[in-house]
Motif scaffolding. Structure first.
Motif, mmCIF file in Angstrom:
data_model
loop_
_atom_site.group_PDB
_atom_site.id
_atom_site.type_symbol
_atom_site.label_atom_id
_atom_site.label_comp_id
_atom_site.label_asym_id
_atom_site.label_seq_id
_atom_site.Cartn_x
_atom_site.Cartn_y
_atom_site.Cartn_z
ATOM 1 N N MET A 108 -16.954 -8.637 6.134
ATOM 2 C CA MET A 108 -17.147 -10.085 6.138
ATOM 3 C C MET A 108 -18.303 -10.517 5.238
ATOM 4 O O MET A 108 -19.258 -9.787 5.028
ATOM 5 N N THR A 109 -18.218 -11.748 4.753
ATOM 6 C CA THR A 109 -19.338 -12.353 4.040
ATOM 7 C C THR A 109 -20.353 -12.833 5.079
ATOM 8 O O THR A 109 -20.059 -12.892 6.278
ATOM 9 N N ASN A 110 -21.522 -13.201 4.618
ATOM 10 C CA ASN A 110 -22.547 -13.715 5.539
ATOM 11 C C ASN A 110 -22.046 -14.956 6.284
ATOM 12 O O ASN A 110 -22.279 -15.108 7.484
ATOM 13 N N GLU A 111 -21.358 -15.819 5.557
ATOM 14 C CA GLU A 111 -20.852 -17.044 6.170
ATOM 15 C C GLU A 111 -19.778 -16.737 7.212
ATOM 16 O O GLU A 111 -19.719 -17.384 8.270
ATOM 17 N N GLN A 112 -18.930 -15.748 6.906
ATOM 18 C CA GLN A 112 -17.885 -15.372 7.860
ATOM 19 C C GLN A 112 -18.485 -14.769 9.136
ATOM 20 O O GLN A 112 -17.990 -15.013 10.235
ATOM 21 N N MET A 147 -10.980 -14.419 9.041
ATOM 22 C CA MET A 147 -10.945 -13.168 9.804
ATOM 23 C C MET A 147 -10.544 -13.462 11.251
ATOM 24 O O MET A 147 -10.966 -14.454 11.842
ATOM 25 N N LYS A 148 -9.729 -12.569 11.816
ATOM 26 C CA LYS A 148 -9.240 -12.763 13.170
ATOM 27 C C LYS A 148 -10.334 -12.455 14.194
ATOM 28 O O LYS A 148 -11.111 -11.527 14.022
ATOM 29 N N TYR A 180 -16.561 -5.809 10.629
ATOM 30 C CA TYR A 180 -17.597 -6.809 10.345
ATOM 31 C C TYR A 180 -18.279 -6.568 9.008
ATOM 32 O O TYR A 180 -18.745 -7.517 8.368
ATOM 33 N N GLU A 226 -19.807 -17.688 11.201
ATOM 34 C CA GLU A 226 -18.703 -18.452 11.778
ATOM 35 C C GLU A 226 -18.018 -17.665 12.886
ATOM 36 O O GLU A 226 -17.602 -18.228 13.904
ATOM 37 N N THR A 227 -17.909 -16.339 12.712
ATOM 38 C CA THR A 227 -17.297 -15.503 13.735
ATOM 39 C C THR A 227 -18.146 -15.513 15.007
ATOM 40 O O THR A 227 -17.618 -15.604 16.120
#
Length: 276
Positions: free
Chosen positions: A60-64, A1-2, A57, A67-68
């Motif tokens: 997004m997955t929890n991990e994303q 994701m950007k 948002y 990381e974001t």
């Protein structure tokens, strides 16, 4: 994701809005209007991402999400409230736990604020206290959480104290245990009795927080020592009163540097108030 600077986009829109409505609100009213505009912005379609900030948002997955958040901090891009709210709403600790291992203070601070008193974070929190790799502010934040859950972590805190690790933090946690235990009282008392002049005021406070009247005779004996300084005297007096005792014998601290510093500060405050 950007990585998107939503706060920057909002600031651009806000500048335009304020210019168009500069005579509509007072400065005080703007303080109430701006948070409402920001909240509304979260549901506003943004062409460059083809969705709203909240939707961005939510995809997004929890991990994303984790990381974001880390990327925002690493690249010094303001962290949008929408990102934090989405993480909090998920209530998923596992993706955030790795952030607690970071050596970056801001990253760990964000993770602690988002995880709060989630039990799954407690092991990592204890590591923060015992590894001595982060700032005092971060370790104090963790201790504040454990103070509210002292009964749940008392065994680990006691064992850690016995190992001579993060001693003051462990004593502070133990002092907040509500279910009274002789071994905890004995630990706090011995820590006080063996304290030097810099440790004694704080450790008297631990005894006051633990609220066991058996500490009173020991506190009274210490406060009778004419060699103690003003700061220790004040903390001992507070602890005695907190446990239901009383000490009113006059003491002279006119030559004590801490007393003189307090008196000077009080005098300056009074002078400033008169001038104003």
């Amino acid at each position: 994701m950007k990585l998107i600077d939503f706060d920057g986009l909002f600031d651009e829109k806000l500048t335009q809005y304020m210019e168009e409505n500069k005579n509509k609100y007072t400065e005080k009213q703007w303080e109430d209007v701006i948070p409402k505009l920001y909240k509304k912005f979260g549901d506003t379609y943004v062409a460059k991402i083809k969705c709203t900030p909240k939707e961005y948002y939510a995809k997004m997955t929890n991990e994303q999400l984790a990381e974001t958040l880390s990327a925002h901090l690493r690249e010094d891009v303001p962290v949008p409230e929408f990102l934090c709210v989405e993480i909090e709403n998920r209530g998923e600790a596992n993706a955030l736990l790795p952030l607690l291992k970071s050596d970056d203070t801001e990253t760990v601070s964000y993770a602690i604020n988002l995880l709060g008193d989630d039990l799954r974070a407690f092991d990592a929190y204890f590591s923060i206290l015992t590894e001595n790799r982060l700032t005092e502010d971060i370790r104090s934040d963790v201790t504040d959480i454990f103070r509210l859950h002292a009964d749940e972590v008392k065994t680990l805190a006691y064992d850690t104290y016995q190992q001579g690790v993060a001693v003051e933090y462990m004593l502070e946690i133990l002092s907040r245990v509500k279910e009274k235990e002789d071994y905890i009282f004995d630990t706090l008392l011995q820590a006080f009795l063996t304290a030097d002049e810099t440790q004694a005021p704080v450790r008297a406070g631990y005894l006051a927080a633990y609220s066991d009247e058996r500490a009173l005779p020991h506190l009274m004996r210490r406060i009778e020592d004419r060699s103690i300084g003003f700061v220790e005297f004040q903390e001992l007096k507070y602890a005695i009163e907190a446990l239901g005792g009383e000490y009113n014998e006059p003491r002279d601290f006119t030559n004590d540097k801490d007393y003189l510093a307090v008196e000077a500060a009080i005098s300056k405050t009074a002078t400033d108030e008169v001038k104003s």
